[in-house]
Design a protein around this motif. Structure first.
Motif, PDB file in Angstrom:
ATOM      1  N   ILE A 110     -29.365  -2.094  27.072  1.00 50.45           N
ATOM      2  CA  ILE A 110     -30.487  -3.165  27.640  1.00 50.45           C
ATOM      3  C   ILE A 110     -30.018  -4.413  27.127  1.00 50.45           C
ATOM      4  O   ILE A 110     -29.914  -5.362  28.093  1.00 50.45           O
ATOM      5  CB  ILE A 110     -31.818  -2.787  27.107  1.00 50.45           C
ATOM      6  CG1 ILE A 110     -32.258  -1.465  27.758  1.00 50.45           C
ATOM      7  CG2 ILE A 110     -32.756  -3.902  27.582  1.00 50.45           C
ATOM      8  CD1 ILE A 110     -33.597  -1.106  27.304  1.00 50.45           C
ATOM      9  N   VAL A 111     -29.531  -4.926  25.966  1.00 52.65           N
ATOM     10  CA  VAL A 111     -29.005  -6.000  25.522  1.00 52.65           C
ATOM     11  C   VAL A 111     -27.985  -6.229  26.135  1.00 52.65           C
ATOM     12  O   VAL A 111     -27.783  -7.495  26.504  1.00 52.65           O
ATOM     13  CB  VAL A 111     -28.963  -6.029  23.955  1.00 52.65           C
ATOM     14  CG1 VAL A 111     -28.225  -7.336  23.514  1.00 52.65           C
ATOM     15  CG2 VAL A 111     -30.218  -5.659  23.357  1.00 52.65           C
ATOM     16  N   VAL A 133     -28.944  -7.509  29.650  1.00 52.03           N
ATOM     17  CA  VAL A 133     -29.533  -8.812  29.658  1.00 52.03           C
ATOM     18  C   VAL A 133     -28.536 -10.010  29.540  1.00 52.03           C
ATOM     19  O   VAL A 133     -28.571 -10.824  30.115  1.00 52.03           O
ATOM     20  CB  VAL A 133     -30.808  -8.909  28.836  1.00 52.03           C
ATOM     21  CG1 VAL A 133     -31.350 -10.137  28.743  1.00 52.03           C
ATOM     22  CG2 VAL A 133     -31.591  -7.821  29.045  1.00 52.03           C
ATOM     23  N   LEU A 134     -27.634  -9.928  28.493  1.00 55.35           N
ATOM     24  CA  LEU A 134     -26.649 -10.806  28.243  1.00 55.35           C
ATOM     25  C   LEU A 134     -25.731 -11.109  29.343  1.00 55.35           C
ATOM     26  O   LEU A 134     -25.226 -12.110  29.715  1.00 55.35           O
ATOM     27  CB  LEU A 134     -26.140 -10.697  26.869  1.00 55.35           C
ATOM     28  CG  LEU A 134     -26.879 -10.818  25.709  1.00 55.35           C
ATOM     29  CD1 LEU A 134     -25.700 -10.208  24.528  1.00 55.35           C
ATOM     30  CD2 LEU A 134     -27.371 -12.094  25.483  1.00 55.35           C
ATOM     31  N   LEU A 167     -26.255 -10.760  32.399  1.00 59.40           N
ATOM     32  CA  LEU A 167     -26.815 -11.612  33.502  1.00 59.40           C
ATOM     33  C   LEU A 167     -27.071 -12.885  33.444  1.00 59.40           C
ATOM     34  O   LEU A 167     -27.389 -13.789  34.240  1.00 59.40           O
ATOM     35  CB  LEU A 167     -28.290 -10.755  33.756  1.00 59.40           C
ATOM     36  CG  LEU A 167     -28.389  -9.346  34.420  1.00 59.40           C
ATOM     37  CD1 LEU A 167     -29.611  -8.897  34.756  1.00 59.40           C
ATOM     38  CD2 LEU A 167     -27.385  -9.264  35.995  1.00 59.40           C
ATOM     39  N   LEU A 168     -27.174 -13.216  32.200  1.00 54.79           N
ATOM     40  CA  LEU A 168     -27.040 -14.790  31.711  1.00 54.79           C
ATOM     41  C   LEU A 168     -25.780 -15.313  31.776  1.00 54.79           C
ATOM     42  O   LEU A 168     -24.849 -15.047  31.020  1.00 54.79           O
ATOM     43  CB  LEU A 168     -27.598 -15.017  30.248  1.00 54.79           C
ATOM     44  CG  LEU A 168     -29.333 -14.553  30.369  1.00 54.79           C
ATOM     45  CD1 LEU A 168     -29.627 -14.714  28.770  1.00 54.79           C
ATOM     46  CD2 LEU A 168     -30.244 -15.200  31.085  1.00 54.79           C
ATOM     47  N   SER A 189     -21.833 -10.340  26.062  1.00 60.27           N
ATOM     48  CA  SER A 189     -22.448  -9.197  26.445  1.00 60.27           C
ATOM     49  C   SER A 189     -21.400  -7.886  26.240  1.00 60.27           C
ATOM     50  O   SER A 189     -21.952  -6.686  26.150  1.00 60.27           O
ATOM     51  CB  SER A 189     -23.106  -9.334  27.833  1.00 60.27           C
ATOM     52  OG  SER A 189     -21.812  -9.268  28.653  1.00 60.27           O
ATOM     53  N   GLY A 214     -23.248  -3.284  31.717  1.00 64.89           N
ATOM     54  CA  GLY A 214     -23.032  -4.687  30.992  1.00 64.89           C
ATOM     55  C   GLY A 214     -21.594  -5.028  30.928  1.00 64.89           C
ATOM     56  O   GLY A 214     -21.505  -6.189  31.006  1.00 64.89           O
TER      57      GLY A 214
END
Length: 286
Positions: free
Chosen positions: A61-62, A65-66, A68-69, A76, A115
């Protein structure tokens, strides 16, 4: 130990108590002693090792999320890679029956892969954007250099051509003519060649413009500065003051040139040397 023989030929009597003879068989009818039974503790079931699957899910999950930024995509790849590693370990433990969260481990592997893809995509986008910006900057620099080169080239002219400065003054330097000074002359050595330079300034704008520097600079064929010639003939005129819109001002100047460097000259002029770069006129003298 020897037991003494009793008198009268009687056999000795064994007086050892029965309960002290370990080898004596039990009396008839006596049941054997039962085996003692002891209570047994239950064997605990092996504990499930679900930590790998949970860790893989969290790291996955981390990583997503990273990824996508845009500004953090470069961070990520590490949690995403760890999510895949822990996820595969968790799947192995689930297959061996040592873990019960196979779904979490599988989700961690999938999210870790996502990711990594997001990190790779962010890297490609960033490289493309940087390349685009760099190409644009190089093109801009090239354009500026080309424009500066064109502007520099435009400021170098031949005699008889005109150059318009940014204040609207259009300047033309005519081809130099031979000049004969009178008897009273300063700045002219004997044997030198004297030439007259004519500068015409036309105001092409809508407001009056002041000519701050009305004197041109002249260099001979060897690049040495020619000396301004002054005599009493009154044929010389310096441009001073304002030039009204649509009007012109003409300056006439005489210069003394060494005979061995008088075949070609360059005239440098600007109506305001503090604000505008000089323009250059060059060519042969006659």
């Amino acid at each position: 130990m020897t037991v003494p023989t009793p008198p009268d030929g009687q056999q000795p009597v064994d007086r050892t108590p029965d309960d002290h003879n370990p080898w004596r068989p039990p009396p008839p009818g006596t049941p054997p002693a039962p085996w003692a039974t002891y209570p047994t503790a239950p064997i605990p079931a092996p504990q499930s090792r679900n930590g790998m699957g949970i860790t893989a899910l969290v790291l996955g999950i981390v990583g997503v999320v990273l990824g996508l930024l845009i500004i953090l995509f470069w961070l990520s790849w590490l949690p995403a890679l760890l999510a895949m590693i822990f996820g595969f370990v968790g799947l192995s433990q689930a297959r061996n029956g040592r873990a019960t969260n196979k779904g979490m481990a599988l989700a961690g592997v999938i999210l870790g892969g996502a990711g990594l893809l997001a990190a790779a995509g962010g890297a490609v986008l960033t490289i493309t954007a940087v390349k685009t910006v760099a190409d644009g900057a190089r093109a801009k620099v090239k354009e500026v250099k080309s424009s500066a080169s064109a502007a520099e080239k435009a400021r170098h002219l031949s005699f008889g051509e005109s150059y318009t400065f940014e204040n609207g003054l259009k300047v033309t330097v005519a081809e130099p003519k031979p000049y004969t000074p009178d008897d009273f002359v300063l700045g002219h050595a004997k044997g030198n060649k004297a030439v007259q330079v004519t500068v015409k300034v036309v105001n092409t704008g809508t407001a009056r413009v002041e000519v701050e520097t009305g004197l041109p600079e002249v260099s001979d064929a060897e690049g040495a500065s020619a000396e301004l010639l002054i005599d009493g003939s009154g044929r010389q005129k310096v441009i001073t003051g304002y030039v009204l819109p649509g009007k012109e001002a003409v300056g006439k100047y005489a210069f003394s040139l060494p005979p061995d460097a008088a075949d070609r000259i360059e005239v440098e002029f600007s109506p305001d040397a503090m604000r505008w770069k000089d323009a250059y006129w060059s060519g042969p003298t006659h």
